[in-house]
Design a protein around this motif. Structure first.
Motif, PDB file in Angstrom:
ATOM      1  N   PHE A  66      10.456   6.944   2.706  1.00 49.88           N
ATOM      2  CA  PHE A  66      10.631   7.370   1.318  1.00 49.88           C
ATOM      3  C   PHE A  66      10.462   6.177   0.380  1.00 49.88           C
ATOM      4  N   TYR A  67      11.124   5.078   0.705  1.00 49.13           N
ATOM      5  CA  TYR A  67      11.030   3.881  -0.124  1.00 49.13           C
ATOM      6  C   TYR A  67       9.671   3.207   0.043  1.00 49.13           C
ATOM      7  N   GLU A  68       9.154   3.239   1.257  1.00 49.85           N
ATOM      8  CA  GLU A  68       7.825   2.689   1.528  1.00 49.85           C
ATOM      9  C   GLU A  68       6.789   3.353   0.627  1.00 49.85           C
ATOM     10  N   GLY A  69       6.818   4.685   0.590  1.00 51.43           N
ATOM     11  CA  GLY A  69       5.868   5.428  -0.230  1.00 51.43           C
ATOM     12  C   GLY A  69       6.061   5.210  -1.717  1.00 51.43           C
ATOM     13  N   THR A  70       7.328   5.127  -2.146  1.00 51.00           N
ATOM     14  CA  THR A  70       7.618   4.902  -3.561  1.00 51.00           C
ATOM     15  C   THR A  70       7.131   3.534  -4.007  1.00 51.00           C
ATOM     16  N   PHE A  71       7.529   2.485  -3.276  1.00 53.88           N
ATOM     17  CA  PHE A  71       7.158   1.125  -3.657  1.00 53.88           C
ATOM     18  C   PHE A  71       5.645   0.926  -3.624  1.00 53.88           C
ATOM     19  N   GLN A  72       5.001   1.416  -2.568  1.00 49.57           N
ATOM     20  CA  GLN A  72       3.558   1.194  -2.463  1.00 49.57           C
ATOM     21  C   GLN A  72       2.804   1.871  -3.604  1.00 49.57           C
ATOM     22  N   THR A  73       3.180   3.094  -3.931  1.00 47.45           N
ATOM     23  CA  THR A  73       2.490   3.804  -5.006  1.00 47.45           C
ATOM     24  C   THR A  73       2.685   3.120  -6.349  1.00 47.45           C
ATOM     25  N   LEU A  74       3.900   2.677  -6.624  1.00 47.93           N
ATOM     26  CA  LEU A  74       4.155   1.963  -7.881  1.00 47.93           C
ATOM     27  C   LEU A  74       3.348   0.667  -7.952  1.00 47.93           C
ATOM     28  N   ILE A  75       3.382  -0.103  -6.880  1.00 41.97           N
ATOM     29  CA  ILE A  75       2.694  -1.401  -6.875  1.00 41.97           C
ATOM     30  C   ILE A  75       1.185  -1.220  -6.938  1.00 41.97           C
ATOM     31  N   ARG A  76       0.661  -0.246  -6.201  1.00 42.31           N
ATOM     32  CA  ARG A  76      -0.784  -0.017  -6.235  1.00 42.31           C
ATOM     33  C   ARG A  76      -1.249   0.457  -7.602  1.00 42.31           C
ATOM     34  N   THR A  77      -0.466   1.289  -8.240  1.00 34.78           N
ATOM     35  CA  THR A  77      -0.860   1.838  -9.534  1.00 34.78           C
ATOM     36  C   THR A  77      -0.781   0.796 -10.640  1.00 34.78           C
ATOM     37  N   ILE A  78       0.251  -0.036 -10.606  1.00 35.40           N
ATOM     38  CA  ILE A  78       0.494  -0.962 -11.714  1.00 35.40           C
ATOM     39  C   ILE A  78      -0.041  -2.369 -11.460  1.00 35.40           C
ATOM     40  N   ILE A  79       0.093  -2.860 -10.241  1.00 34.44           N
ATOM     41  CA  ILE A  79      -0.139  -4.290  -9.974  1.00 34.44           C
ATOM     42  C   ILE A  79      -1.410  -4.582  -9.195  1.00 34.44           C
ATOM     43  N   ASP A  80      -1.588  -3.948  -8.060  1.00 31.86           N
ATOM     44  CA  ASP A  80      -2.674  -4.297  -7.137  1.00 31.86           C
ATOM     45  C   ASP A  80      -3.061  -3.032  -6.369  1.00 31.86           C
ATOM     46  N   ASP A  81      -4.228  -2.489  -6.670  1.00 30.80           N
ATOM     47  CA  ASP A  81      -4.588  -1.185  -6.095  1.00 30.80           C
ATOM     48  C   ASP A  81      -4.898  -1.228  -4.602  1.00 30.80           C
ATOM     49  N   ARG A  82      -4.843  -2.408  -3.995  1.00 31.55           N
ATOM     50  CA  ARG A  82      -5.044  -2.508  -2.550  1.00 31.55           C
ATOM     51  C   ARG A  82      -3.811  -3.047  -1.829  1.00 31.55           C
ATOM     52  N   ALA A  83      -2.707  -3.122  -2.534  1.00 31.03           N
ATOM     53  CA  ALA A  83      -1.471  -3.605  -1.915  1.00 31.03           C
ATOM     54  C   ALA A  83      -1.009  -2.629  -0.836  1.00 31.03           C
ATOM     55  N   VAL A  84      -0.366  -3.178   0.183  1.00 30.57           N
ATOM     56  CA  VAL A  84       0.172  -2.359   1.273  1.00 30.57           C
ATOM     57  C   VAL A  84       1.641  -2.709   1.457  1.00 30.57           C
ATOM     58  N   VAL A  85       2.491  -1.694   1.459  1.00 28.70           N
ATOM     59  CA  VAL A  85       3.927  -1.883   1.675  1.00 28.70           C
ATOM     60  C   VAL A  85       4.286  -1.275   3.029  1.00 28.70           C
ATOM     61  N   THR A  86       4.890  -2.094   3.882  1.00 27.66           N
ATOM     62  CA  THR A  86       5.243  -1.655   5.234  1.00 27.66           C
ATOM     63  C   THR A  86       6.691  -1.991   5.534  1.00 27.66           C
ATOM     64  N   GLU A  87       7.424  -1.004   6.013  1.00 27.61           N
ATOM     65  CA  GLU A  87       8.802  -1.269   6.434  1.00 27.61           C
ATOM     66  C   GLU A  87       8.752  -1.979   7.777  1.00 27.61           C
ATOM     67  N   LYS A  88       9.153  -3.249   7.788  1.00 34.04           N
ATOM     68  CA  LYS A  88       9.064  -4.063   8.994  1.00 34.04           C
ATOM     69  C   LYS A  88      10.311  -3.957   9.864  1.00 34.04           C
ATOM     70  N   THR A  89      11.474  -3.844   9.234  1.00 34.54           N
ATOM     71  CA  THR A  89      12.712  -3.640   9.990  1.00 34.54           C
ATOM     72  C   THR A  89      13.499  -2.535   9.330  1.00 34.54           C
ATOM     73  N   CYS A  90      14.303  -1.817  10.147  1.00 36.72           N
ATOM     74  CA  CYS A  90      15.025  -0.649   9.643  1.00 36.72           C
ATOM     75  C   CYS A  90      16.435  -0.642  10.219  1.00 36.72           C
TER      76      CYS A  90
END
Length: 202
Positions: free
Chosen positions: A162-186
């Motif tokens: 949920f947070y992965e999808g939220t953060f990636q969409t915000l960052i791609r839309t506003i900052i860097d359209d090729r950014a990738v957000v990955t949850e590395k530890t949970c």
């Protein structure tokens, strides 16, 4: 690392539930989603979705029910979509277009730092009684301790998409359209915190 944002109210925004139900409907249709919600004791969500802040435990319980019914892999896909829909709502209704534009024309790391700092100011609305922090140095990361979406749960791999999808969409839309957000530890997989790595294209 920036200051940690904390909250004692135990409330989070209704989009956590609204958009998760929307993701279920996209994937399974209205009828099967309604059947699922009735079976888990949330028939109220078939009639009216929340319009105000909700108890953070309601989201946690919904996530638990999805995990129990559909398994981890399906859970992460549904939550990632829910996060994407939540980000779309925020971009349309909560983050003014001029602000998005200003952040977008800044150097990428400067814009990212300002965006994550702005998120921090309202972090309690999505982490509840959890703790949000971030770092920009070298490898940008977002950390959430006592993550609402997996608190008290167990999984063999990261499930807080949920947070992965939220953060990636915000960052791609506003900052860097090729950014990738990955949850590395949970936390659900035994880690001290849910850590989201942000890979920028520049």
């Amino acid at each position: 690392m920036n200051n940690i944002a904390t909250n004692t109210y135990g409330k989070i925004g209704p989009n956590s539930i609204i958009q998760t139900v929307a993701a279920l409907k996209e994937r399974y249709g209205d009828s099967k989603t309604a059947e699922f919600l009735v079976n888990i004791g949330r028939s109220d969500l078939t009639e009216k979705l929340p319009a105000e802040m909700v108890d953070e435990q309601q989201f946690n319980e919904l996530v638990r029910s999805i995990q129990s019914c559909f398994g981890d892999k399906e859970l992460t896909q549904l939550l990632r979509r829910s996060g994407e829909l939540t980000a779309a709502y925020l971009l349309k209704h909560r983050i003014p277009v001029p602000v998005q534009w200003i952040l977008g024309i800044l150097p990428v790391r400067s814009g990212l730092k300002m965006l994550l700092a702005a998120i921090e100011k309202n972090a309690w609305t999505f982490v509840g009684t959890g703790e949000y922090s971030f770092t920009i140095e070298k490898n940008p990361k977002i950390m959430i301790e006592r993550c609402v979406s997996c608190r008290g749960m167990s999984a063999g791999e990261p499930i807080c998409a949920f947070y992965e999808g939220t953060f990636q969409t915000l960052i791609r839309t506003i900052i860097d359209d090729r950014a990738v957000v990955t949850e590395k530890t949970c936390s659900a997989a035994g880690a001290a915190a849910c850590v989201y790595e942000i890979r920028l294209s520049v």
